[in-house]
Design a protein around this motif. Structure first.
Motif, PDB file in Angstrom:
ATOM      1  N   ASN A 174       3.837   5.855  -5.768  1.00 22.86           N
ATOM      2  CA  ASN A 174       3.445   5.989  -6.704  1.00 22.86           C
ATOM      3  C   ASN A 174       2.701   6.365  -7.369  1.00 22.86           C
ATOM      4  OD1 ASN A 174       5.969   3.821  -7.778  1.00 22.86           O
ATOM      5  ND2 ASN A 174       3.873   2.451  -6.973  1.00 22.86           N
ATOM      6  N   THR A 175       1.467   6.997  -6.674  1.00 24.49           N
ATOM      7  CA  THR A 175       0.486   7.574  -7.123  1.00 24.49           C
ATOM      8  C   THR A 175       0.606   9.226  -6.274  1.00 24.49           C
ATOM      9  OG1 THR A 175      -1.011   6.734  -5.590  1.00 24.49           O
ATOM     10  CG2 THR A 175      -0.604   5.483  -7.824  1.00 24.49           C
ATOM     11  N   PRO A 176       1.379  10.007  -6.690  1.00 24.56           N
ATOM     12  CA  PRO A 176       1.841  11.302  -5.738  1.00 24.56           C
ATOM     13  C   PRO A 176       0.129  12.081  -5.844  1.00 24.56           C
ATOM     14  CG  PRO A 176       3.228  11.227  -7.771  1.00 24.56           C
ATOM     15  CD  PRO A 176       2.655   9.587  -7.784  1.00 24.56           C
TER      16      PRO A 176
ATOM     17  N   MET B  43       0.825  -1.190   0.114  1.00 26.51           N
ATOM     18  CA  MET B  43      -0.024   0.508   0.418  1.00 26.51           C
ATOM     19  C   MET B  43       0.968   1.173   0.275  1.00 26.51           C
ATOM     20  SD  MET B  43      -3.541   0.438  -0.066  1.00 26.51           S
ATOM     21  CE  MET B  43      -3.967   1.481  -0.278  1.00 26.51           C
TER      22      MET B  43
ATOM     23  N   LEU C 226       2.328   1.780  -3.680  1.00 25.49           N
ATOM     24  CA  LEU C 226       1.078   2.088  -3.912  1.00 25.49           C
ATOM     25  C   LEU C 226       0.986   3.515  -4.051  1.00 25.49           C
ATOM     26  CD1 LEU C 226      -0.705   1.543  -6.008  1.00 25.49           C
ATOM     27  CD2 LEU C 226      -2.772   1.921  -4.637  1.00 25.49           C
TER      28      LEU C 226
END
Lengths: 151, 182
Positions: free
Chosen positions: A7-9, A1, A4
């Motif tokens: 990777n997804t700012p 998590m 994740l």
């Protein structure tokens, strides 16, 4: 998590909240509205008539399709090729006429003449000696003539 | 009145108690199912229709419920299927290309008077509706509802591994959309 999140700012910047709302008292009224719908559903029980229609539906559709195809093919042909249709109609009328004439002829013969024709004894045919000799020469061999004279 | 699921199921199967038990079931699950459906169909009116259809289906098929899964899982599964069927029916009606329902959903979202999100929330929802159907459902259930993968697995009949992969891909696509659109 965590991976994740790294990777997804952009996604992580957005505050996680529900942006949707419902009309006032929606959940308080829902149960009553649903009850009305269920009561309506209970009343709508398909009758036997409806079921028969359901069963016949494919056959009716097929018949309707054939009728439609016939109309779509027959009418344009009749409209665009009137000569062809007239010709085939004439042939039918002619054959019908021949048959009619024959029946009229038969009806025209009276019963007495018809039976007289059947009962009439075979006509006596007279022929000369020369005709007889010619007939024998053409149709019989010498052996046949010998056998005939022997008896 | 606190009514647990096993009590509701038992009463639903008795004619004399069926109506009351169903009323309890609706009160207990209507809100959770509504939000699950709303995130799939986006628009309130559509969500209301689908929620009603879901409960009508539950009413009609409660006798067939074999208790192989929990009531909660069964209800979510029906709600998910009804939502997908609703979107597919709309796709057929409006001759939309197969698997492309995103434009319809964006319009649905923009015309919905009950959407009160700000600009960034609208952008996030637009990114979500552009996901493939399964990824969209998985993302919503995980991101907003914070549902466990194990529960999602039972509802969607998909392995935990596949769900994790779906969520990861969905999040990546949303991130790309947020980065690349103004």
């Amino acid at each position: 998590m965590d991976n994740l999140k790294e990777n997804t700012p952009e996604l992580s910047k957005i505050k996680k909240e529900n942006p949707f709302r419902v009309p006032e008292n929606y959940f308080d009224d829902f149960s009553a509205r649903l009850q009305m719908k269920i009561e309506a559903e209970k009343k709508v029980v398909p009758g036997p008539k409806r079921r028969i229609i359901q069963l016949l539906k494919p056959a009716i559709s097929l018949a309707a399709s054939f009728a439609l195809i016939f109309l779509l093919v027959y009418w344009p042909l009749k409209s665009f090729l009137p000569g062809k249709f007239a010709e085939s109609n004439t042939i039918e009328i002619e054959s019908y006429d021949n048959e009619n004439q024959y029946l009229t002829l038969l009806e025209g013969i009276d019963e007495n003449s018809f039976y007289a024709l059947i009962d009439e004894p075979s006509a006596t045919v007279e022929f000369s000696d020369d005709e007889l000799i010619n007939y024998i020469n053409t149709n019989m061999s010498e052996y046949d003539i010998y056998l005939g004279t022997d008896n | 009145m606190d009514y647990d699921d096993s009590g509701i199921i038992a009463d639903l199967k008795q004619d004399t108690k069926k109506d009351l038990a169903f009323h309890m079931l609706v009160n207990k699950y209507q809100e959770r199912l509504y939000w699950h459906i709303r995130k799939i169909v986006m628009n309130h009116d559509d969500a209301d229709d689908v929620l009603q259809n879901t409960f009508v289906k539950v009413w009609k098929s409660i006798d067939k419920f074999r208790e192989e899964s929990s009531l909660y899982t069964w209800l979510y599964r029906i709600a998910t299927n009804e939502s997908i069927s609703f979107l597919n029916a709309n796709k057929k009606r409006s001759f939309m290309p197969l698997n492309d329902v995103s434009e319809y959903l964006v319009k649905n979202l923009e015309s919905d008077p009950y959407f009160e999100g700000d600009e960034i929330q609208l952008k996030l929802q637009e990114a979500i509706v552009r996901l493939p159907e399964k990824q969209r459902i998985v993302f919503n259930m995980k991101y907003f509802d914070e549902m466990k993968y194990e529960d999602m697995s039972k509802i969607l009949d998909t392995s935990v591994g596949a769900l994790k992969a779906s969520y990861f891909h969905a999040a990546k696509k949303i991130e790309d959309f947020l980065k690349n659109t103004d």
